[in-house]
Design an enzyme around this catalytic site. Structure first.
Site, PDB file in Angstrom:
ATOM      1  N   PRO A  76       0.816  -1.226   0.000  1.00 22.48           N
ATOM      2  CA  PRO A  76       0.000   0.000   0.000  1.00 22.48           C
ATOM      3  C   PRO A  76       0.847   1.273   0.000  1.00 22.48           C
ATOM      4  O   PRO A  76       1.808   1.397   0.764  1.00 22.48           O
ATOM      5  CB  PRO A  76      -0.819  -0.111   1.286  1.00 22.48           C
ATOM      6  CG  PRO A  76      -0.886  -1.577   1.563  1.00 22.48           C
ATOM      7  CD  PRO A  76       0.429  -2.129   1.107  1.00 22.48           C
ATOM      8  N   CYS A  77       0.459   2.222  -0.855  1.00 23.66           N
ATOM      9  CA  CYS A  77       1.184   3.501  -0.940  1.00 23.66           C
ATOM     10  C   CYS A  77       0.505   4.594  -0.128  1.00 23.66           C
ATOM     11  O   CYS A  77       0.959   5.743  -0.113  1.00 23.66           O
ATOM     12  CB  CYS A  77       1.292   3.947  -2.400  1.00 23.66           C
ATOM     13  SG  CYS A  77      -0.302   4.390  -3.158  1.00 23.66           S
TER      14      CYS A  77
END
Length: 408
Positions: A76-77
């Site tokens: 996840p960014c």
């Protein structure tokens, strides 16, 4: 090189693995927590089992194939991206990459492929990239990373992402460092090509794209999908259809088009908002396909080793570790230069006109800001606003029916 057997952590909707599979590799296990993403994975990769929580390490280790020799992790960014919270590993989402490191300690893989946003190397002095690279080095990996733009592969989306490849054997540069093309930089008049931008911005930035859309986002910092707008050569302003957004990611049209009744796990309604989030967060298939081919048919990289990186240096766009020394390498973001499709010609659907409310808010912001805009752009937005006002007024008149005078 032989075919790789992939264990995919943070599988999303399978963009990274789809590209690798097109290059000849196979996926034996996904791990993904998002219910709607799991629906997509189970529909599109029906023979591949899906684990639901990377934090359940014992269960995960038991399900990993003994033959699996490549771990992928498009983690996840949310906490690293400039469009996200920028809280780094204290945010609770991007820090899940630590679970991947723990998995590697429990169950070593000879090869690891990780993907995330460019801000990973900048945020808070690059400490989060430093942590992951240091952990890989402690586990005996040599690594190389490179920032790659999806536009290099012929897709009209400016999408820069860091791809990090780590290996216990061989030279990691052999996979990521081949090819370095300088793209043509040109300014195109508004009436000669479509131009993408973010209508949700306009005060401090714009996310502008010449004959392309800026980077597709999974959503804003508050989790709301933020599709880009496109100023067409006709001066109409539209938001692209989801079908074309999928295609901009290298996915087939309708890749995420499943009704709520198709959901195989619990969760929220599988609607357009969710599809935007899933597609915006996906790994581009064309880029991962290129990496997959480099993995399958590995060729020795014979370029310069690069300059030694000191502990005080900032992280460059490309670097590698030979087992002893970290080095900076001067490589651009285009490893290839495939024929670029024009944005207007790429779109298969007309899109939806940008609404009055969205246009009015954006128009107000750009008129109040100190930003410099392409000549004619502000006027084009104003004309679109007036056009939408006229259309809305006409629709309201029709809805009310004919106007009768007293004489009638």
């Amino acid at each position: 090189m032989p075919q790789f057997d992939i264990t995919a952590i943070f599988g999303g909707i399978g963009g990274l693995e789809l590209g690798l599979e097109k290059a000849g590799h196979r996926t034996s296990l996904f791990c993904e927590a998002d219910p709607d993403a799991v629906t997509v994975l189970r529909q599109r990769f029906p023979k591949v089992p899906v684990a639901l929580d990377v934090r359940h390490t014992d269960e995960l280790v038991e399900r990993i194939s003994r033959k699996s020799n490549l771990l992928t992790a498009g983690f996840p960014c949310t906490d690293l991206s400039q469009a996200g919270t920028t809280r780094g590993f204290s945010g609770g989402r991007s820090s899940l990459i630590r679970e991947t490191i723990d998995l590697l300690r429990r169950r070593p893989f000879p090869n690891v492929l990780i993907e995330n946003v460019p801000n990973w190397r900048h945020l808070h002095g690059g400490e989060y990239l430093r942590e992951v690279l240091g952990a890989l080095e402690d586990l005996g990996y040599r690594w190389a990373y490179r920032t790659i733009d999806a536009r290099a592969f012929g897709l009209p989306q400016r999408r820069l992402r860091i791809f990090l490849y780590a290996t216990l054997k061989g030279d990691p540069r052999d996979v990521l460092f081949h090819g370095d093309v300088t793209p043509e930089q040109r300014t195109i008049p508004l009436d000669e090509a479509a131009h993408g931008f973010y209508w949700t911005e306009g005060t401090r930035g714009l996310g502008w794209g010449e004959d392309c859309v800026p980077t597709l986002k999974g959503g804003s910092a508050i989790g709301i999908p933020a599709p880009p707008a496109i100023l067409m050569p006709t001066m109409a302003i539209v938001t692209p259809d989801l079908v074309d957004v999928e295609r901009l990611q290298g996915l087939s049209a309708g890749w995420t088009d499943f009704e709520e009744r198709d959901s195989l796990v619990g969760g929220g309604r599988f609607n357009k908002r969710r599809r935007w989030m899933l597609v915006g967060n996906a790994v581009n298939v064309e880029v991962s396909g290129w990496i997959g081919k480099r993995l399958f048919d590995r060729k020795t990289f014979s370029g310069e080793p690069g300059e030694v990186l000191s502990a005080e240096d900032s992280w460059p766009a490309a670097a590698w570790f030979d087992g002893k020394v970290r080095r900076r390498v001067h490589l651009g973001t285009w490893p290839v230069n495939r024929k670029l499709k024009s944005l207007a010609g790429f779109l298969s659907k007309p899109g939806v006109p940008l609404s009055i409310r969205a246009t009015a808010g954006f128009y107000k912001r750009i008129n109040a800001s100190r930003l410099s805009f392409k000549p004619g752009f502000v006027d084009a937005v104003g004309k679109h606003l007036r056009r939408m006002e006229r259309l809305t007024g006409s629709e309201e008149t029709k809805a009310k029916g004919p106007i009768l005078t007293k004489a009638a």
